[in-house]
Design a protein around this motif. Structure first.
Motif, PDB file in Angstrom:
ATOM      1  N   PRO A 130       5.531  -3.619 -15.333  1.00 33.25           N
ATOM      2  CA  PRO A 130       6.753  -3.248 -14.613  1.00 33.25           C
ATOM      3  C   PRO A 130       6.506  -2.785 -13.179  1.00 33.25           C
ATOM      4  O   PRO A 130       7.386  -2.916 -12.325  1.00 33.25           O
ATOM      5  N   THR A 131       5.309  -2.240 -12.921  1.00 30.77           N
ATOM      6  CA  THR A 131       5.039  -1.801 -11.553  1.00 30.77           C
ATOM      7  C   THR A 131       4.862  -2.955 -10.577  1.00 30.77           C
ATOM      8  O   THR A 131       4.827  -2.741  -9.364  1.00 30.77           O
ATOM      9  N   PHE A 132       4.740  -4.188 -11.100  1.00 31.78           N
ATOM     10  CA  PHE A 132       4.769  -5.344 -10.210  1.00 31.78           C
ATOM     11  C   PHE A 132       6.032  -5.319  -9.344  1.00 31.78           C
ATOM     12  O   PHE A 132       6.012  -5.760  -8.186  1.00 31.78           O
ATOM     13  N   LEU A 133       7.140  -4.827  -9.912  1.00 33.30           N
ATOM     14  CA  LEU A 133       8.409  -4.828  -9.180  1.00 33.30           C
ATOM     15  C   LEU A 133       8.340  -3.966  -7.925  1.00 33.30           C
ATOM     16  O   LEU A 133       9.022  -4.254  -6.937  1.00 33.30           O
ATOM     17  N   ASN A 134       7.515  -2.921  -7.949  1.00 36.36           N
ATOM     18  CA  ASN A 134       7.389  -2.092  -6.759  1.00 36.36           C
ATOM     19  C   ASN A 134       6.642  -2.805  -5.646  1.00 36.36           C
ATOM     20  O   ASN A 134       6.792  -2.467  -4.467  1.00 36.36           O
ATOM     21  N   GLY A 135       5.814  -3.778  -6.001  1.00 35.27           N
ATOM     22  CA  GLY A 135       5.174  -4.607  -4.987  1.00 35.27           C
ATOM     23  C   GLY A 135       6.059  -5.740  -4.520  1.00 35.27           C
ATOM     24  O   GLY A 135       5.856  -6.284  -3.432  1.00 35.27           O
ATOM     25  N   LEU A 192      -2.291   6.266 -12.346  1.00 36.27           N
ATOM     26  CA  LEU A 192      -3.141   6.099 -11.171  1.00 36.27           C
ATOM     27  C   LEU A 192      -3.811   4.728 -11.141  1.00 36.27           C
ATOM     28  O   LEU A 192      -3.857   4.075 -10.089  1.00 36.27           O
ATOM     29  N   THR A 193      -4.328   4.283 -12.274  1.00 34.02           N
ATOM     30  CA  THR A 193      -5.085   3.030 -12.302  1.00 34.02           C
ATOM     31  C   THR A 193      -4.179   1.820 -12.496  1.00 34.02           C
ATOM     32  O   THR A 193      -4.108   0.941 -11.636  1.00 34.02           O
ATOM     33  N   PHE A 194      -3.470   1.777 -13.619  1.00 32.53           N
ATOM     34  CA  PHE A 194      -2.664   0.599 -13.931  1.00 32.53           C
ATOM     35  C   PHE A 194      -1.409   0.524 -13.064  1.00 32.53           C
ATOM     36  O   PHE A 194      -0.960  -0.571 -12.703  1.00 32.53           O
ATOM     37  N   GLY A 195      -0.830   1.673 -12.726  1.00 34.30           N
ATOM     38  CA  GLY A 195       0.343   1.658 -11.853  1.00 34.30           C
ATOM     39  C   GLY A 195      -0.005   1.164 -10.468  1.00 34.30           C
ATOM     40  O   GLY A 195       0.672   0.295  -9.901  1.00 34.30           O
ATOM     41  N   THR A 196      -1.080   1.702  -9.895  1.00 36.79           N
ATOM     42  CA  THR A 196      -1.518   1.274  -8.569  1.00 36.79           C
ATOM     43  C   THR A 196      -1.899  -0.205  -8.565  1.00 36.79           C
ATOM     44  O   THR A 196      -1.513  -0.965  -7.667  1.00 36.79           O
ATOM     45  N   ALA A 197      -2.653  -0.628  -9.594  1.00 36.05           N
ATOM     46  CA  ALA A 197      -3.049  -2.033  -9.675  1.00 36.05           C
ATOM     47  C   ALA A 197      -1.834  -2.941  -9.810  1.00 36.05           C
ATOM     48  O   ALA A 197      -1.785  -4.031  -9.224  1.00 36.05           O
ATOM     49  N   GLY A 198      -0.838  -2.511 -10.566  1.00 36.60           N
ATOM     50  CA  GLY A 198       0.361  -3.316 -10.750  1.00 36.60           C
ATOM     51  C   GLY A 198       1.115  -3.535  -9.454  1.00 36.60           C
ATOM     52  O   GLY A 198       1.591  -4.649  -9.186  1.00 36.60           O
ATOM     53  N   VAL A 199       1.244  -2.494  -8.640  1.00 36.95           N
ATOM     54  CA  VAL A 199       1.939  -2.634  -7.359  1.00 36.95           C
ATOM     55  C   VAL A 199       1.224  -3.618  -6.455  1.00 36.95           C
ATOM     56  O   VAL A 199       1.834  -4.516  -5.858  1.00 36.95           O
ATOM     57  N   LEU A 200      -0.090  -3.465  -6.340  1.00 40.71           N
ATOM     58  CA  LEU A 200      -0.855  -4.365  -5.471  1.00 40.71           C
ATOM     59  C   LEU A 200      -0.829  -5.799  -5.993  1.00 40.71           C
ATOM     60  O   LEU A 200      -0.697  -6.748  -5.215  1.00 40.71           O
ATOM     61  N   VAL A 249       0.842  -1.200   0.000  1.00 42.48           N
ATOM     62  CA  VAL A 249       0.000   0.000   0.000  1.00 42.48           C
ATOM     63  C   VAL A 249       0.875   1.247   0.000  1.00 42.48           C
ATOM     64  O   VAL A 249       0.606   2.218  -0.739  1.00 42.48           O
ATOM     65  N   TYR A 250       1.920   1.246   0.827  1.00 44.41           N
ATOM     66  CA  TYR A 250       2.834   2.394   0.818  1.00 44.41           C
ATOM     67  C   TYR A 250       3.457   2.583  -0.561  1.00 44.41           C
ATOM     68  O   TYR A 250       3.585   3.715  -1.048  1.00 44.41           O
ATOM     69  N   SER A 251       3.823   1.492  -1.215  1.00 50.02           N
ATOM     70  CA  SER A 251       4.510   1.580  -2.499  1.00 50.02           C
ATOM     71  C   SER A 251       3.643   2.161  -3.602  1.00 50.02           C
ATOM     72  O   SER A 251       4.168   2.712  -4.581  1.00 50.02           O
ATOM     73  N   ILE A 252       2.321   2.055  -3.489  1.00 54.36           N
ATOM     74  CA  ILE A 252       1.479   2.615  -4.545  1.00 54.36           C
ATOM     75  C   ILE A 252       1.525   4.133  -4.557  1.00 54.36           C
ATOM     76  O   ILE A 252       1.063   4.762  -5.512  1.00 54.36           O
ATOM     77  N   GLY A 253       2.117   4.726  -3.523  1.00 51.31           N
ATOM     78  CA  GLY A 253       2.272   6.178  -3.515  1.00 51.31           C
ATOM     79  C   GLY A 253       3.048   6.688  -4.712  1.00 51.31           C
ATOM     80  O   GLY A 253       2.842   7.828  -5.160  1.00 51.31           O
TER      81      GLY A 253
END
Length: 467
Positions: free
Chosen positions: A367-372, A303-311, A157-161
């Protein structure tokens, strides 16, 4: 192996039952830290929408702009990142967070008052210096509000920032730009006339001071894990930092795993930060879109795909870890990288901007999967009392490579290789694919050493419970 045992010392030899703050307060802390992270990327990412007017008004090249976007942050991270990481391991983290937020917010607002490139460069370095403390402190604080088996979701959750902040920077920035372009330059008392892009910096920067005030009021939690503690002058319990020689001994003993995994994340960041910095300019130059149009659309994608990717990355990492143990998150990262390659070709070579949006959405999401995945990957490699230092090292590499090279490599490609700003899409393609292949190489090199290190730490942590 003996050096590693000495570095870990008796502090890792026992694992007494820990008490944590209430779940409700823990999630409140996560919320505040996430809002702070949103503001950090809001302040950082807003510049990507202001490239064209800043180039025009200050007579700058793509390379000069790229230094503002990246290298200024990276230099400050090198200078202050590791010292701040050590402070996180031994001082009151809530005060460090509040001070950092206030510092970078004031530096961002001050960018709206400058008259020349030199002052702007110094202030952007100040933004980087203020932001350097947030993530090491936030990861450490979150780890002390939740038990290990429940900390994955709060960290995600923090990482989606990153993506909420980056997306809001574009959406809000585009809205502000639309308004300021209509109203024209502003006249401020004692300062004089400021241009629309300068107004954006003022509007974006100043609200961060309110977030700093809230962070200052957070309670400092008790350090969990086997950490030696002392009583501070104000009566609060703070950690006694592990001696630096022990930290260095541990890093030397496991240098192959640390170097390979950090370089994997660093080269991934080169592509990530480079693309984020120049995608708006690619749509403006190649497809004739306005800054307002691409700001709203790309911002919503983040906002949408980046946040979803992290989670999804955090969820996938947990699933893969249950199935494959210590290797799970690395396997997930490997497949994400491979699937991303065709998407990069698709959105950069598309002849139409609208058609490019679909593969671009996929290239934001995967690629935002990596942030999760990354926070848990790093935390698994170290004992508790090295957490802040380990995160600071990772951020140093990520920022030095990602911020320092990402925007600048793409700019150098347009300025020095293609000699045509309109070729920005080919520059993005070349740098993205090259960095993706480099990161995959590092991941494969570090795969076995990483798995062996994590397995050793897990076995050692299980010994007291067995006894």
């Amino acid at each position: 192996m003996a050096n590693e045992e000495a570095a870990l010392g008796p502090a890792v030899a026992a694992d007494a039952p820990e008490t944590y703050p209430s779940a409700a307060y823990g999630w409140f802390v996560v919320f505040v830290l996430t809002v702070a992270y949103v503001f950090s990327f809001l302040d950082r990412q807003i510049l990507s929408l202001l490239v064209e007017p800043m180039k025009r008004d200050l007579h700058l090249s793509d390379t000069q702009i790229s230094l503002l976007q990246g290298l200024a942050f990276a230099l400050c991270n090198v200078l202050v990142g590791l010292p701040l990481g050590r402070l996180v391991d031994s001082h009151r983290r809530t005060w460090l967070v509040a001070g950092g937020i206030a510092f970078w917010s004031l530096a961002t607002a001050a960018c709206g008052l400058v008259r020349g490139y030199g002052a702007l460069l110094v202030l952007r370095m100040g933004v980087g210096a203020g932001e350097a403390v947030l993530t090491p402190a936030a990861n450490s604080l979150i780890g002390d509000h939740f038990p290990p088996h429940k900390v994955g979701l709060p960290l995600a959750v923090y990482s989606i920032g990153i993506y909420i902040g980056g997306g809001l920077a574009l959406v809000i920035g585009a809205t502000i730009i639309a308004g300021t372009l209509q109203s024209g330059p502003m006249l401020l008392p004692l300062i004089g006339e400021i241009r629309p892009w300068q107004t954006v910096f003022l509007i974006i920067g100043l609200p961060g001071l309110l977030v700093a005030l809230v962070a200052l009021c957070l309670r400092e939690p008790r350090r969990t894990g086997a950490v030696h503690s002392v009583i501070a002058a104000d009566g609060s319990e703070v950690a006694a930092a592990l001696p630096l020689r022990d930290v260095l001994a541990y890093l030397r003993e496991n240098k192959r795993a640390f170097l390979a995994i950090n370089l994997f994340m660093g080269f991934s960041a080169v592509a990530g930060y480079g693309v984020a910095a120049w995608i708006p300019s690619m749509f403006i130059r190649r497809y004739g879109w306005s800054a307002v149009e691409i700001g709203h659309i790309y911002g919503l994608l983040l906002l949408t795909f980046g946040t979803a990717g992290v989670l999804c990355g955090g969820w996938l990492g947990d699933v893969m870890t249950r199935r494959h143990g210590a290797a799970g998150r690395l396997r997930a990262a490997l497949w994400v990288k491979l699937v991303t390659i065709p998407l990069i070709f698709a959105y950069t070579l598309s002849p139409d901007g609208t058609l490019a949006l679909l593969p671009l959405a996929g290239a934001v999401f995967l690629p935002t999967f990596l942030n999760g995945l990354s926070p848990a990957i790093i935390q698994q490699m170290v004992p508790n009392q090295m957490r802040g230092t380990a995160i600071s090292i990772a951020l140093l590499v990520i920022n030095l490579l990602g911020l320092g090279l990402g925007p600048t490599l793409i700019a150098l490609m347009t300025d020095r290789v293609f000699h045509d700003p309109a070729m920005i899409h080919l520059a993005i393609l070349t740098v993205s694919v090259a960095m993706l292949l480099l990161s995959l190489t590092c991941l494969l090199i570090g795969y076995r050493p990483y798995v062996a290190l994590v397995d050793r730490l897990q076995r050692r942590a299980a010994v007291p419970a067995a006894g």
